[in-house]
Enzyme design. Sequence first.
Site, mmCIF file in Angstrom:
data_model
loop_
_atom_site.group_PDB
_atom_site.id
_atom_site.type_symbol
_atom_site.label_atom_id
_atom_site.label_comp_id
_atom_site.label_asym_id
_atom_site.label_seq_id
_atom_site.Cartn_x
_atom_site.Cartn_y
_atom_site.Cartn_z
ATOM 1 C CG ASP A 81 -1.849 7.585 0.658
ATOM 2 O OD1 ASP A 81 -1.097 8.546 0.886
ATOM 3 O OD2 ASP A 81 -2.620 7.468 -0.042
ATOM 4 C CG ASP A 129 -1.556 1.355 1.727
ATOM 5 O OD1 ASP A 129 -2.382 1.841 0.523
ATOM 6 O OD2 ASP A 129 -1.635 1.812 2.732
HETATM 7 C C1 XBP Z 1 -5.444 6.100 1.079
HETATM 8 C C2 XBP Z 1 -6.515 7.005 0.678
HETATM 9 C C3 XBP Z 1 -6.407 8.149 -0.586
HETATM 10 C C4 XBP Z 1 -5.486 9.464 0.182
HETATM 11 C C5 XBP Z 1 -5.685 10.512 -0.616
HETATM 12 O O1 XBP Z 1 -4.935 5.376 -0.010
HETATM 13 O O2 XBP Z 1 -7.669 6.590 0.647
HETATM 14 O O3 XBP Z 1 -7.497 8.716 -0.583
HETATM 15 O O4 XBP Z 1 -6.201 9.439 1.822
HETATM 16 O O5 XBP Z 1 -5.235 10.305 -1.915
HETATM 17 P P1 XBP Z 1 -3.935 4.077 0.263
HETATM 18 P P2 XBP Z 1 -6.192 10.979 -3.127
HETATM 19 O O6 XBP Z 1 -3.683 3.890 1.606
HETATM 20 O O7 XBP Z 1 -4.890 2.931 -0.238
HETATM 21 O O8 XBP Z 1 -2.898 4.250 -0.332
HETATM 22 O O9 XBP Z 1 -6.745 12.361 -2.839
HETATM 23 O O10 XBP Z 1 -4.981 10.724 -4.236
HETATM 24 O O11 XBP Z 1 -7.402 9.843 -3.187
HETATM 25 MG MG MG Z 2 -2.998 3.179 3.550
#
Ligand code: XBP
Ligand code: MG
Length: 249
Positions: A13, A11
């Site tokens: 974020d 993943d």
């Molecule tokens: C995390 C999310 C993303 C980010 C913001 O995704 O839900 O929406 O918070 O990014 P992951 P965007 O942990 O799966 O990487 O604004 O580009 O959606």
């Molecule tokens: Mg994440």
Amino acid sequence: MEPQLRAVVFDVDGTLADTERDGHRPAFNAAFAEHGLDVEWGVAEYGRLLAITGGRRRIAADLRDRGLGAEADELATRVHRTKTALFTELVTSGAIVARPGLPELVADLVAEGVRLAVATTGRRSWVEPLLDRLLGAYPVEVVVTGDDVAELKPDPEVYLRALAALGLPASDALAVEDSAVGLRAATAAGLATVVVTNGYTADQDFPGAAAVLPGYHGPEPLHAQRCRALHRRWWTAGPQTTRSRGGTA
Ligand code: XBP
Ligand code: MG
């Protein structure tokens, strides 16, 4: 065929980098301001909003909560476009750094011949420059983003697409996630999953995780051999086994 660890699917974020509180959140707030909206997400409020995956959906849900009607979706699309541009600038400025111990883990996986992939809800326009900065020295073979799927996490689509692109069954890969919603997506795709928590996710429950760790480094760092051991143990115990906390191997 015996399950074998041939790839790790990360993943982004919260997992590769601690992006949410001081990265995405201020970018959302700056975008609200640019669009003349009196909305500012505080640290705790943003933590609650993370249950809604995808920045555009998160904005739209909050605008609807604030009483906007049919116009919420269209406005959310515009605000999110601005947020994406602002966050991409932050990424290219070098402000987002890898979580401690992550580069060592990735180097070890590559040295051991384990393939790398990424499965994220985030948008490709910032994910790619972030991966260049954080993992540019390593061969990340597959990158599936929120732009590539019809359904965001906790739907398993992003992981199923990553596995298809790797050409591997779920039993030959390990997912690394930071959150309960990400764990749900990965386990629904059939993947053994290690959860590496952060400030926003440390108190969540992680049913079915192969292990739940507070970080990559420390007295028991996560390295390739440990990934192999956790992967093997999860498959030996059976994917249905529920482990909520503190798995070690
Ligand atoms: C995390 C999310 C993303 C980010 C913001 O995704 O839900 O929406 O918070 O990014 P992951 P965007 O942990 O799966 O990487 O604004 O580009 O959606
Ligand atoms: Mg994440």
